[in-house]
Design an enzyme around this catalytic site. Structure first.
Site, mmCIF file in Angstrom:
data_model
loop_
_atom_site.group_PDB
_atom_site.id
_atom_site.type_symbol
_atom_site.label_atom_id
_atom_site.label_comp_id
_atom_site.label_asym_id
_atom_site.label_seq_id
_atom_site.Cartn_x
_atom_site.Cartn_y
_atom_site.Cartn_z
ATOM 1 N N SER A 68 0.825 -1.213 0.000
ATOM 2 C CA SER A 68 0.000 0.000 0.000
ATOM 3 C C SER A 68 0.857 1.259 0.000
ATOM 4 C CB SER A 68 -0.886 0.029 1.235
ATOM 5 O OG SER A 68 -1.641 -1.143 1.322
HETATM 6 N N1 SAH Z 1 -0.613 -5.130 4.191
HETATM 7 C C1 SAH Z 1 0.088 -5.121 2.928
HETATM 8 C C2 SAH Z 1 -0.869 -5.090 1.748
HETATM 9 C C3 SAH Z 1 -0.982 -6.434 1.177
HETATM 10 S S1 SAH Z 1 -2.013 -6.557 -0.252
HETATM 11 C C4 SAH Z 1 1.051 -3.945 2.903
HETATM 12 O O1 SAH Z 1 1.605 -3.591 3.895
HETATM 13 O O2 SAH Z 1 1.317 -3.379 1.877
HETATM 14 C C5 SAH Z 1 -3.321 -7.525 0.402
HETATM 15 C C6 SAH Z 1 -2.973 -8.920 0.857
HETATM 16 O O3 SAH Z 1 -4.183 -9.518 1.297
HETATM 17 C C7 SAH Z 1 -2.408 -9.830 -0.229
HETATM 18 O O4 SAH Z 1 -1.159 -10.315 0.161
HETATM 19 C C8 SAH Z 1 -3.445 -10.946 -0.342
HETATM 20 O O5 SAH Z 1 -2.882 -12.208 -0.607
HETATM 21 C C9 SAH Z 1 -4.078 -10.908 1.039
HETATM 22 N N2 SAH Z 1 -5.409 -11.508 1.137
HETATM 23 C C10 SAH Z 1 -6.447 -11.436 0.264
HETATM 24 N N3 SAH Z 1 -7.512 -12.114 0.728
HETATM 25 C C11 SAH Z 1 -7.141 -12.649 1.934
HETATM 26 C C12 SAH Z 1 -7.795 -13.476 2.898
HETATM 27 N N4 SAH Z 1 -9.062 -13.897 2.739
HETATM 28 N N5 SAH Z 1 -7.113 -13.823 4.005
HETATM 29 C C13 SAH Z 1 -5.832 -13.423 4.199
HETATM 30 N N6 SAH Z 1 -5.159 -12.649 3.318
HETATM 31 C C14 SAH Z 1 -5.795 -12.269 2.196
#
Ligand code: SAH
Length: 217
Positions: A68
């Site tokens: 993000s």
């Molecule tokens: N927190 C991260 C953003 C990650 S993007 C940062 O610091 O930048 C969002 C993440 O959510 C992805 O890695 C994706 O695999 C995960 N995700 C999507 N659906 C999910 C679910 N149902 N349970 C756990 N993780 C999930």
């Protein structure tokens, strides 16, 4: 890690500029700003993208996911704190672990759930590099939360959900706060505050996250 050494000299100053920009963008919580100053964002990116780590953009990480943008990370952390201290926090969507690392500086304990196993391994490597001691991770579909650890006084979802999962609402403590992007393609950042009698929802600005998906990968 080579890139820690490689641009380590300039990154402190570059981060200072990022924090100045975050202030200009309206982030006021000094605890959040200090965390953003301390955590080296470039180590979460592949080498080719590390030079862009402090730009205010989201960037690709592996497995088609994204890290993000700094403003969104700071904003969501500020909303989750609501000016108060956090004890036990649940994050859904560890990704590369950047947001998790920020949370580890503002909460006593952080539990983070990710469904893509190899991403979780990468994130764990970053937590070791940063010597974070208060982060625990779980490979699972985060929609179900972690019932055996609940309740949480903060829940942050970093993927876009079509609706707010019931299990997560149940696992929020009274007085707790949840920050979650709700919607499919484009989402609305939503704050949920649990009181003795209700879940009070406030819809904030538009955001864009990768989708929350079911199952594990
Ligand atoms: N927190 C991260 C953003 C990650 S993007 C940062 O610091 O930048 C969002 C993440 O959510 C992805 O890695 C994706 O695999 C995960 N995700 C999507 N659906 C999910 C679910 N149902 N349970 C756990 N993780 C999930």
């Amino acid at each position: 890690m080579s890139n820690v050494v490689g641009i380590g000299m300039t990154s402190e100053r570059t981060r200072m500029r990022m924090v100045t920009r975050l202030r200009e963008q309206g982030i006021k919580d000094e605890v959040v700003l200090a965390a953003m100053q301390e955590v080296p964002r470039h180590i979460f990116l592949d080498e080719a993208l590390a030079v862009r780590a402090y730009e205010d953009v989201s960037l690709p990480i592996r497995h088609n996911q994204t890290i993000s943008q700094p403003f969104v990370v700071a904003r969501m952390t500020e909303l989750l704190r609501g000016g108060g201290a956090l004890n036990k926090v649940l994050e859904i969507g560890t990704g590369c672990g950047y947001q998790t690392s920020i949370l580890s500086r503002v909460a006593k304990e952080v539990y983070s759930v990710e469904r893509i196993a190899p991403l979780l391994e990468i994130a764990k490597g970053h937590f070791r590099t940063l010597k974070l001691k208060n982060v625990k991770v779980k490979k699972a579909d985060g929609s179900f939360g972690i019932p055996e650890i609940a309740p949480f006084d903060g829940i942050m979802v970093t993927c876009g959900a079509t609706h707010i999962p019931e299990d997560l609402l149940r696992q929020l403590s009274v007085g707790g706060r949840m920050v979650i992007p709700v919607g499919t393609e484009n989402q609305v950042l939503t704050l949920v505050e649990r009181t003795e009698t209700e879940y009070r929802k406030t819809e904030l600005e538009a955001v864009k996250f990768v989708p929350l998906l079911g199952g594990v990968a």
